[in-house]
Design a protein around this motif. Structure first.
Motif, PDB file in Angstrom:
ATOM      1  N   LYS A 378       0.836  -1.205   0.000  1.00  0.00           N
ATOM      2  CA  LYS A 378       0.000   0.000   0.000  1.00  0.00           C
ATOM      3  C   LYS A 378       0.873   1.257   0.000  1.00  0.00           C
ATOM      4  CE  LYS A 378      -4.183  -1.783   2.253  1.00  0.00           C
ATOM      5  NZ  LYS A 378      -5.045  -1.703   3.476  1.00  0.00           N
ATOM      6  N   ALA A 379       1.966   1.210   0.760  1.00  0.00           N
ATOM      7  CA  ALA A 379       2.890   2.349   0.818  1.00  0.00           C
ATOM      8  C   ALA A 379       3.540   2.590  -0.547  1.00  0.00           C
ATOM      9  CB  ALA A 379       3.950   2.107   1.882  1.00  0.00           C
ATOM     10  N   LEU A 380       3.835   1.485  -1.264  1.00  0.00           N
ATOM     11  CA  LEU A 380       4.409   1.598  -2.612  1.00  0.00           C
ATOM     12  C   LEU A 380       3.439   2.318  -3.544  1.00  0.00           C
ATOM     13  CD1 LEU A 380       6.203  -1.710  -3.700  1.00  0.00           C
ATOM     14  CD2 LEU A 380       7.131   0.600  -3.676  1.00  0.00           C
ATOM     15  N   LYS A 381       2.187   1.890  -3.509  1.00  0.00           N
ATOM     16  CA  LYS A 381       1.167   2.482  -4.384  1.00  0.00           C
ATOM     17  C   LYS A 381       0.921   3.946  -4.039  1.00  0.00           C
ATOM     18  CE  LYS A 381      -1.187  -1.917  -5.268  1.00  0.00           C
ATOM     19  NZ  LYS A 381      -2.425  -2.723  -5.046  1.00  0.00           N
ATOM     20  N   ALA A 382       1.167   4.320  -2.772  1.00  0.00           N
ATOM     21  CA  ALA A 382       0.960   5.707  -2.336  1.00  0.00           C
ATOM     22  C   ALA A 382       2.206   6.569  -2.541  1.00  0.00           C
ATOM     23  CB  ALA A 382       0.553   5.723  -0.867  1.00  0.00           C
ATOM     24  N   ASN A 383       3.230   5.985  -3.194  1.00  0.00           N
ATOM     25  CA  ASN A 383       4.503   6.685  -3.444  1.00  0.00           C
ATOM     26  C   ASN A 383       5.165   7.177  -2.150  1.00  0.00           C
ATOM     27  OD1 ASN A 383       4.047   6.360  -6.208  1.00  0.00           O
ATOM     28  ND2 ASN A 383       2.983   8.323  -6.359  1.00  0.00           N
ATOM     29  N   SER A 384       5.078   6.363  -1.092  1.00  0.00           N
ATOM     30  CA  SER A 384       5.620   6.750   0.218  1.00  0.00           C
ATOM     31  C   SER A 384       6.945   6.083   0.534  1.00  0.00           C
ATOM     32  CB  SER A 384       4.609   6.391   1.320  1.00  0.00           C
ATOM     33  OG  SER A 384       3.412   7.090   1.135  1.00  0.00           O
ATOM     34  N   ILE A 385       7.434   5.221  -0.362  1.00  0.00           N
ATOM     35  CA  ILE A 385       8.691   4.517  -0.109  1.00  0.00           C
ATOM     36  C   ILE A 385       9.792   5.090  -0.995  1.00  0.00           C
ATOM     37  CG2 ILE A 385       9.900   2.298  -0.262  1.00  0.00           C
ATOM     38  CD1 ILE A 385       7.332   0.930   0.486  1.00  0.00           C
ATOM     39  N   PHE A 386      10.949   5.315  -0.365  1.00  0.00           N
ATOM     40  CA  PHE A 386      12.105   5.848  -1.091  1.00  0.00           C
ATOM     41  C   PHE A 386      13.294   4.926  -0.868  1.00  0.00           C
ATOM     42  CE2 PHE A 386       9.303   9.256  -0.017  1.00  0.00           C
ATOM     43  CZ  PHE A 386       9.337  10.145  -1.082  1.00  0.00           C
ATOM     44  N   ILE A 387      14.067   4.720  -1.937  1.00  0.00           N
ATOM     45  CA  ILE A 387      15.334   3.999  -1.837  1.00  0.00           C
ATOM     46  C   ILE A 387      16.431   4.965  -2.243  1.00  0.00           C
ATOM     47  CG2 ILE A 387      16.768   2.171  -2.823  1.00  0.00           C
ATOM     48  CD1 ILE A 387      14.392   0.422  -3.031  1.00  0.00           C
ATOM     49  N   ASN A 388      17.374   5.157  -1.333  1.00  0.00           N
ATOM     50  CA  ASN A 388      18.451   6.118  -1.578  1.00  0.00           C
ATOM     51  C   ASN A 388      17.897   7.469  -2.027  1.00  0.00           C
ATOM     52  OD1 ASN A 388      20.213   4.043  -0.927  1.00  0.00           O
ATOM     53  ND2 ASN A 388      20.458   3.422  -3.070  1.00  0.00           N
ATOM     54  N   LYS A 389      16.793   7.859  -1.374  1.00  0.00           N
ATOM     55  CA  LYS A 389      16.120   9.149  -1.556  1.00  0.00           C
ATOM     56  C   LYS A 389      15.371   9.282  -2.881  1.00  0.00           C
ATOM     57  CE  LYS A 389      18.254  12.043   1.813  1.00  0.00           C
ATOM     58  NZ  LYS A 389      18.525  13.433   2.139  1.00  0.00           N
ATOM     59  N   LYS A 390      15.192   8.184  -3.606  1.00  0.00           N
ATOM     60  CA  LYS A 390      14.396   8.204  -4.833  1.00  0.00           C
ATOM     61  C   LYS A 390      13.073   7.504  -4.577  1.00  0.00           C
ATOM     62  CE  LYS A 390      17.780   8.452  -8.602  1.00  0.00           C
ATOM     63  NZ  LYS A 390      18.273   7.763  -9.824  1.00  0.00           N
ATOM     64  N   SER A 391      11.995   8.126  -5.014  1.00  0.00           N
ATOM     65  CA  SER A 391      10.666   7.536  -4.837  1.00  0.00           C
ATOM     66  C   SER A 391      10.538   6.269  -5.681  1.00  0.00           C
ATOM     67  CB  SER A 391       9.598   8.551  -5.265  1.00  0.00           C
ATOM     68  OG  SER A 391       8.318   7.981  -5.152  1.00  0.00           O
ATOM     69  N   ILE A 392      10.052   5.203  -5.060  1.00  0.00           N
ATOM     70  CA  ILE A 392       9.885   3.918  -5.735  1.00  0.00           C
ATOM     71  C   ILE A 392       8.390   3.627  -5.864  1.00  0.00           C
ATOM     72  CG2 ILE A 392      10.417   1.448  -5.674  1.00  0.00           C
ATOM     73  CD1 ILE A 392      12.863   3.270  -5.995  1.00  0.00           C
ATOM     74  N   LYS A 393       7.956   3.299  -7.085  1.00  0.00           N
ATOM     75  CA  LYS A 393       6.522   3.139  -7.325  1.00  0.00           C
ATOM     76  C   LYS A 393       6.103   1.701  -7.608  1.00  0.00           C
ATOM     77  CE  LYS A 393       6.292   7.857  -9.058  1.00  0.00           C
ATOM     78  NZ  LYS A 393       5.942   8.770 -10.173  1.00  0.00           N
ATOM     79  N   LYS A 394       7.091   0.798  -7.660  1.00  0.00           N
ATOM     80  CA  LYS A 394       6.730  -0.600  -7.899  1.00  0.00           C
ATOM     81  C   LYS A 394       7.728  -1.530  -7.228  1.00  0.00           C
ATOM     82  CE  LYS A 394       9.123  -0.724 -12.386  1.00  0.00           C
ATOM     83  NZ  LYS A 394       8.973  -1.023 -13.826  1.00  0.00           N
ATOM     84  N   ASN A 395       7.415  -2.786  -7.179  1.00  0.00           N
ATOM     85  CA  ASN A 395       8.233  -3.798  -6.503  1.00  0.00           C
ATOM     86  C   ASN A 395       9.451  -4.147  -7.365  1.00  0.00           C
ATOM     87  OD1 ASN A 395       9.066  -5.705  -4.654  1.00  0.00           O
ATOM     88  ND2 ASN A 395       7.665  -7.294  -5.405  1.00  0.00           N
ATOM     89  N   ILE A 396      10.467  -3.309  -7.330  1.00  0.00           N
ATOM     90  CA  ILE A 396      11.628  -3.485  -8.200  1.00  0.00           C
ATOM     91  C   ILE A 396      12.552  -4.587  -7.677  1.00  0.00           C
ATOM     92  CG2 ILE A 396      11.575  -1.060  -8.921  1.00  0.00           C
ATOM     93  CD1 ILE A 396      14.013  -0.620  -7.044  1.00  0.00           C
ATOM     94  N   LEU A 397      13.390  -5.080  -8.570  1.00  0.00           N
ATOM     95  CA  LEU A 397      14.417  -6.042  -8.206  1.00  0.00           C
ATOM     96  C   LEU A 397      15.672  -5.266  -7.809  1.00  0.00           C
ATOM     97  CD1 LEU A 397      15.090  -9.139  -8.151  1.00  0.00           C
ATOM     98  CD2 LEU A 397      16.156  -8.791 -10.398  1.00  0.00           C
TER      99      LEU A 397
END
Length: 424
Positions: A378-397
């Motif tokens: 749900k957090a991914l879909k809400a654009n609330s997760i960041f990796i190395n300060k970049k917004s992540i929008k999907k379940n990346i590898l």
């Protein structure tokens, strides 16, 4: 005395109760005692308040006795507790005592406070059970004991005889210190008022002397949570191994504007004039959080030192400043990265798990950043997760190319929640 200590503590909001006549007694040099039970190997933010009050008394020229409850710690104070404490063994209590001694010496030594440190096991162990119940127990009626708030709150739900004796033992401490050290005043939290009055009564009946007591408030935030607890209900500890200096700093930075105006009076030694000036400046631009920064700076330098404070500010700038985005984050050296790793929630993961890559949601599950995979999704879909300060929008590898210095991945949820993974 240069100032009236009661007036000083009162305007700061540091007095809840006081025995009549204490103001007159404190016009001359008075011996004061305050106790700490070794129920943990570290003091916490709640423990800092009595230490601050001791410093105020010392600044006014009074003599300080600090008691570590090697005896009372074996029972545990029932005040403000729903259930009986778990008993600690003597080995654990002794380790806790040694840790607390070091913390007290450091904290009081910072302000060059002179004090005498004592352990109540040294006199409690010398009195037999029969002597205690004959010579001490006779002064306090059962009716008196069960009328105290700390007992009334528990009596209908069950309270052991062991817990009931706590007040008597603390009262005996006051009697002993009165007779051996001419101690006339006990200071404690508002939950200790009944125990303090017990000691005063024992002294009066045993010696005919008048003794005094002062209590300070148990500080709570506007949501009713005891001050010093995190949002998860965990204590904010003074030991950096239990609460990192960065998280300690963030605790202060996240206090509301209304509350920080109260806490600067309580947790710093600035004069009334200086505090009023700082509050007015803060109100002009509250978004700058100057008051929170002022309090956080003072307390962290006191507890952890100036070098650690500089390190905390460096970490704060890296995590929260916008300039550390994209390539800038990847230029951080190993020292700064490891400093972040030490200070925020983290996890060490084997590098082998990255051979084929690992999906983001699987890694988040591994580090317990979210309570469930569903919440992470749900957090991914809400654009609330960041990796190395970049917004992540999907379940990346996630692969090695995503790591900083081929070793670290910085996770962020929302504006304030960080987690770092180190691969080795």
């Amino acid at each position: 005395m240069k100032k009236n200590i009661i007036d000083e503590l009162s305007w700061r909001g540091l007095i809840t109760n006081k025995v009549p006549g204490v103001e007159k007694e404190l016009k001359k040099r008075t011996t004061i005692y305050l106790g700490f039970d070794p129920t943990s190997d570290s003091l916490h933010l709640g423990s800092l308040l009595p230490i601050i009050i001791l410093i105020h008394f010392q600044k006014m020229g009074h003599k300080l006795l600090v008691i570590i409850g090697g005896a009372t710690g074996m029972i545990g104070d029932p005040s403000e507790r729903k259930n009986q404490r778990l008993f600690l063994n003597q080995e654990t209590i002794q380790k806790n005592i040694e840790s607390i001694k070091k913390q007290l010496s450091k904290l009081l030594g910072f302000y060059s406070v002179e004090f005498e440190l004592l352990n109540n096991i040294n006199w409690i162990k010398k009195i037999s059970l029969l002597e205690f119940i004959r010579n001490v127990g006779k002064h306090i009626t059962v009716n008196n004991m069960i009328s105290k708030d700390s007992v009334k709150k528990r009596i209908n739900h069950g309270m052991s005889f062991t817990e009931l004796t706590y007040s008597l033992i603390q009262g005996y401490d006051f009697l002993y210190l009165n007779m051996k050290k001419n101690c006339l005043l006990q200071v404690g939290g508002s939950d200790q008022w009944g125990n303090i009055i017990t000691g005063i009564e024992i002294i009066r009946k045993e010696t005919g002397k008048k003794a005094y007591g002062i209590t300070f408030p148990l500080i709570t935030k506007s949501n009713g949570v005891k001050f010093g607890k995190s949002e998860k209900g965990e204590n904010i500890w003074l030991d950096e191994k239990r609460t990192s200096p960065f998280l300690f700093y963030q605790f202060w930075m996240n206090i509301s504007d209304t509350e920080i105006e109260n806490f600067i009076k309580i947790y710093t030694f600035y004069s009334k004039e200086s505090i009023e000036k700082y509050i007015l400046k803060h109100r002009e631009n509250p978004e700058k959080r100057s008051l929170q920064k002022k309090v956080a700076s003072e307390i962290i330098k006191w507890i952890h030192g100036k070098k650690v404070y500089k390190k905390v500010i460096e970490i704060t700038n890296i995590l929260f400043c916008k300039k550390y985005i994209d390539k800038k984050l990847f230029t951080l050296d190993e020292r700064k990265l490891f400093s972040i790793y030490e200070n925020i929630p983290h996890l060490l993961v084997s590098h082998k798990e990255l051979k084929k890559g690992i999906f983001l949601l699987d890694l988040l599950k591994k580090v317990n950043f979210f309570s469930s995979k569903n919440k992470a999704n749900k957090a991914l879909k809400a654009n609330s997760i960041f990796i190395n300060k970049k917004s992540i929008k999907k379940n990346i590898l996630i692969q090695e190319k995503d790591m900083i210095r081929k070793k670290y991945i910085l996770f962020q949820f929302g504006k304030k929640n960080f987690f770092i993974v180190k691969f080795e």
